[in-house]
Write a protein that holds these residues in place. Structure first.
Motif, PDB file in Angstrom:
ATOM      1  N   ALA A 173      41.348  54.405  35.973  1.00 22.17           N
ATOM      2  CA  ALA A 173      41.187  52.920  35.611  1.00 22.17           C
ATOM      3  C   ALA A 173      40.612  52.722  34.185  1.00 22.17           C
ATOM      4  O   ALA A 173      41.104  51.987  33.357  1.00 22.17           O
ATOM      5  N   HIS A 174      39.506  53.431  34.050  1.00 24.11           N
ATOM      6  CA  HIS A 174      38.585  53.309  32.925  1.00 24.11           C
ATOM      7  C   HIS A 174      37.827  54.516  33.057  1.00 24.11           C
ATOM      8  O   HIS A 174      37.036  54.720  33.991  1.00 24.11           O
ATOM      9  N   SER A 175      37.198  55.157  31.666  1.00 24.16           N
ATOM     10  CA  SER A 175      36.200  55.744  31.787  1.00 24.16           C
ATOM     11  C   SER A 175      34.773  55.333  32.182  1.00 24.16           C
ATOM     12  O   SER A 175      33.850  56.023  32.510  1.00 24.16           O
ATOM     13  N   ASP A 176      34.794  53.973  31.862  1.00 23.44           N
ATOM     14  CA  ASP A 176      33.673  53.255  32.020  1.00 23.44           C
ATOM     15  C   ASP A 176      33.689  52.416  33.549  1.00 23.44           C
ATOM     16  O   ASP A 176      34.600  51.708  33.573  1.00 23.44           O
ATOM     17  N   PRO A 177      32.653  52.826  34.455  1.00 25.09           N
ATOM     18  CA  PRO A 177      32.758  52.123  35.710  1.00 25.09           C
ATOM     19  C   PRO A 177      32.720  50.798  35.713  1.00 25.09           C
ATOM     20  O   PRO A 177      33.163  49.833  36.465  1.00 25.09           O
ATOM     21  N   ASP A 178      31.822  49.941  34.618  1.00 22.89           N
ATOM     22  CA  ASP A 178      31.653  48.858  34.680  1.00 22.89           C
ATOM     23  C   ASP A 178      33.107  48.013  34.143  1.00 22.89           C
ATOM     24  O   ASP A 178      33.059  46.722  34.167  1.00 22.89           O
ATOM     25  N   LYS A 179      34.099  48.841  33.733  1.00 21.34           N
ATOM     26  CA  LYS A 179      35.236  48.109  32.968  1.00 21.34           C
ATOM     27  C   LYS A 179      36.338  48.289  33.858  1.00 21.34           C
ATOM     28  O   LYS A 179      37.462  48.101  33.329  1.00 21.34           O
ATOM     29  N   ARG A 180      36.205  48.770  35.085  1.00 18.07           N
ATOM     30  CA  ARG A 180      37.371  48.802  35.930  1.00 18.07           C
ATOM     31  C   ARG A 180      37.806  47.810  36.667  1.00 18.07           C
ATOM     32  O   ARG A 180      39.030  47.715  37.333  1.00 18.07           O
ATOM     33  N   TRP A 181      37.139  46.754  36.714  1.00 14.45           N
ATOM     34  CA  TRP A 181      37.324  45.576  37.828  1.00 14.45           C
ATOM     35  C   TRP A 181      38.778  44.918  37.392  1.00 14.45           C
ATOM     36  O   TRP A 181      39.126  44.222  38.390  1.00 14.45           O
ATOM     37  N   PRO A 182      39.108  44.896  36.349  1.00 10.41           N
ATOM     38  CA  PRO A 182      40.325  44.365  35.815  1.00 10.41           C
ATOM     39  C   PRO A 182      41.508  44.878  36.856  1.00 10.41           C
ATOM     40  O   PRO A 182      42.393  44.172  37.053  1.00 10.41           O
ATOM     41  N   ALA A 183      41.347  46.010  37.120  1.00 10.43           N
ATOM     42  CA  ALA A 183      42.502  46.745  37.798  1.00 10.43           C
ATOM     43  C   ALA A 183      42.908  45.934  39.111  1.00 10.43           C
ATOM     44  O   ALA A 183      44.156  45.766  39.209  1.00 10.43           O
ATOM     45  N   PRO A 184      42.112  45.711  40.127  1.00  2.42           N
ATOM     46  CA  PRO A 184      42.499  44.993  41.320  1.00  2.42           C
ATOM     47  C   PRO A 184      42.953  43.698  40.725  1.00  2.42           C
ATOM     48  O   PRO A 184      43.980  43.165  41.623  1.00  2.42           O
ATOM     49  N   VAL A 185      42.511  42.928  39.882  1.00  2.53           N
ATOM     50  CA  VAL A 185      42.891  41.816  39.410  1.00  2.53           C
ATOM     51  C   VAL A 185      44.589  41.757  39.202  1.00  2.53           C
ATOM     52  O   VAL A 185      45.354  40.940  39.567  1.00  2.53           O
ATOM     53  N   ALA A 186      44.743  42.886  38.220  1.00  2.83           N
ATOM     54  CA  ALA A 186      46.095  43.008  37.683  1.00  2.83           C
ATOM     55  C   ALA A 186      46.917  43.432  39.032  1.00  2.83           C
ATOM     56  O   ALA A 186      48.259  42.959  39.228  1.00  2.83           O
ATOM     57  N   ALA A 187      46.406  44.098  39.844  1.00  2.00           N
ATOM     58  CA  ALA A 187      47.241  44.599  41.137  1.00  2.00           C
ATOM     59  C   ALA A 187      47.220  43.337  42.065  1.00  2.00           C
ATOM     60  O   ALA A 187      48.314  43.105  42.614  1.00  2.00           O
ATOM     61  N   GLY A 188      46.479  42.208  42.052  1.00  4.57           N
ATOM     62  CA  GLY A 188      46.758  41.234  42.884  1.00  4.57           C
ATOM     63  C   GLY A 188      47.695  40.278  42.462  1.00  4.57           C
ATOM     64  O   GLY A 188      48.714  39.803  43.272  1.00  4.57           O
ATOM     65  N   PHE A 189      48.022  40.108  40.848  1.00  7.60           N
ATOM     66  CA  PHE A 189      49.030  39.314  40.499  1.00  7.60           C
ATOM     67  C   PHE A 189      50.245  39.992  40.737  1.00  7.60           C
ATOM     68  O   PHE A 189      51.305  39.341  40.828  1.00  7.60           O
ATOM     69  N   THR A 190      50.269  41.266  40.554  1.00  5.44           N
ATOM     70  CA  THR A 190      51.432  42.162  40.956  1.00  5.44           C
ATOM     71  C   THR A 190      52.168  42.088  42.118  1.00  5.44           C
ATOM     72  O   THR A 190      53.228  41.977  42.443  1.00  5.44           O
ATOM     73  N   TYR A 191      51.118  42.229  43.145  1.00 12.68           N
ATOM     74  CA  TYR A 191      51.617  41.875  44.574  1.00 12.68           C
ATOM     75  C   TYR A 191      52.220  40.477  44.831  1.00 12.68           C
ATOM     76  O   TYR A 191      53.355  40.363  45.669  1.00 12.68           O
ATOM     77  N   ILE A 192      51.580  39.440  44.208  1.00 17.03           N
ATOM     78  CA  ILE A 192      52.070  38.121  44.256  1.00 17.03           C
ATOM     79  C   ILE A 192      53.722  38.125  43.855  1.00 17.03           C
ATOM     80  O   ILE A 192      54.599  37.571  44.529  1.00 17.03           O
TER      81      ILE A 192
END
Length: 395
Positions: A287-306
């Motif tokens: 998702a990202h080399s920086d652990p602090d910048k990975r949180w948008p991944a679930p957000v994008a997944a959420g919109f995609t699921y909907i």
């Protein structure tokens, strides 16, 4: 050549977004047929099955967006794939699909209580991993035999699907099941005469299912579904987060998934839980080399699921018009890796192998004793034999 700061920022943001998009597409395409088949086998009409899939897509979509946005860590949510596999083996209970919805509510309430009552959480966590894996493997075995049964009964339809799946494992492992689903759709579209008007009312709609609560559905469905969801989804989901360096408080997450599950149950949706299989895509370095910048991944997944949920009615209408065995075969292919992992986990510790095998065989047998299904008796039998053997060793 240097990249400007705005361009670099867009690139860094795009990486987790693409990871979340991939996680949702893989998670949905790999198992949506299993969800629909399980709901149908439990007595849901095509409209109720479509509503159930749509409602669970909305539920996990909102969970992914709201939680990751709030806590700024890549915690992700999904439906209970092992739970759907279990539901497919149960059949329609007394009281019909309303009783199944009631079982979903009871299961969700138990998940909430697990988050609120520490001793209950410890009791679930104390179930030996090999025993839990053996129970899961026993439930998956019948489903994983479906591809072979489909080859025996309808070879010209089943073989192309299996060949595409096998070849894809070699060259594009992550997309093997989605490609098998696409192949199944093409095969069915070219070989199945669909009734006129099959897709006329395929636009997704939430259909209210008023839950009814029966002792039969509670014992046969709610309790095993709760154990499977906790042992095979929520606890591994916590482990994935910790393995990637994130500290999470399980109690609020369990409460949130339980609340979302109660809401979706009124529309036929199966239990929500923490993601386990697709969680590494959102929480890992992909998702990202920086652990602090990975949180948008679930957000994008959420919109995609909907968005994917909008296809639920179409998928349900199509599946209702085709041979059930072929749909089960595609679902079985999606569960091969889960069966392999469950068997490996069940047999990993030599001292627990015999209790695990007892659990596996009992669960796979499909027996019903006193109205209680095989997964429960497999779990009880395995734990009892394990305790007996440990007592003998202590002496």
């Amino acid at each position: 050549m240097t990249i400007s700061a705005p361009s670099a920022a867009r690139t860094e943001f795009a990486q987790p977004v693409l990871a979340g998009l991939l996680a949702a597409i893989v998670g949905y395409a790999s198992t949506f047929t299993l969800i629909l088949a399980a709901l149908t086998a439990a007595g849901a009409s095509p409209q109720q099955a479509g509503s159930g899939l749509f409602s669970i897509c909305i539920a996990i979509g909102i969970l992914n967006i709201a939680v990751a946005w709030r806590v700024r860590i890549p915690v992700s949510f999904a439906w209970s794939t092992p739970g759907a596999a279990f539901l497919l083996t149960v059949g329609e209970p007394v009281g019909g699909f309303s009783a199944v919805a009631g079982a979903f509510v009871v299961c969700a309430a138990l998940v909430i209580l697990t988050g609120l009552i520490a001793p209950l959480a410890r009791a679930v966590a104390a179930i030996p991993a090999p025993i839990a894996n053996a129970m899961l493997a026993g439930m998956l075995l019948t489903l994983c035999l479906a591809p072979l049964n489909a080859v025996a009964e309808m070879p010209w339809q089943a073989l192309p699907i299996i060949v595409v799946w096998a070849v894809s494992l070699r060259f594009a492992r992550r997309y093997a099941v989605p490609l098998a689903v696409v192949t199944a759709g093409l095969v069915l579209a070219s070989t199945t005469d669909l009734p006129s008007g099959t897709f006329g009312n395929a636009w997704p709609a939430l259909t209210l299912v008023l839950p009814t609560f029966t002792l039969d559905s509670t014992i046969r469905i709610a309790l095993p579904l709760y154990v499977v969801t906790m042992a095979s989804q929520n606890l591994p989901g916590i482990a994935v987060m910790r393995a990637n360096g994130y500290t999470v408080r399980p109690a609020p997450l369990f409460a949130l998934t339980g609340a979302a599950s109660i809401a979706s149950a009124f529309f036929g949706g199966i239990t929500s839980n923490m993601a386990a299989i697709t969680a590494p895509i959102c929480a890992g370095p992909e998702a990202h080399s920086d652990p602090d910048k990975r949180w948008p991944a679930p957000v994008a997944a959420g919109f995609t699921y909907i968005l994917l949920g909008l296809a639920a009615g179409l998928a349900a209408a199509f599946i209702a018009a085709v041979p059930p065995l072929l749909i089960q075969a595609v679902a079985g292919l999606a569960l091969f890796s889960s069966l392999a992992s469950a068997l490996a986990g069940a047999l990993a510790i030599e001292d627990v192998r015999l209790p695990a095998i007892l659990t596996f065989i009992t669960t796979a047998s499909g027996i019903t004793v006193a109205g209680v299904g095989a997964p429960f008796w497999g779990l009880v039998g395995g734990i009892c034999l394990l305790l007996l053997l440990r007592q003998r060793t202590a002496k």
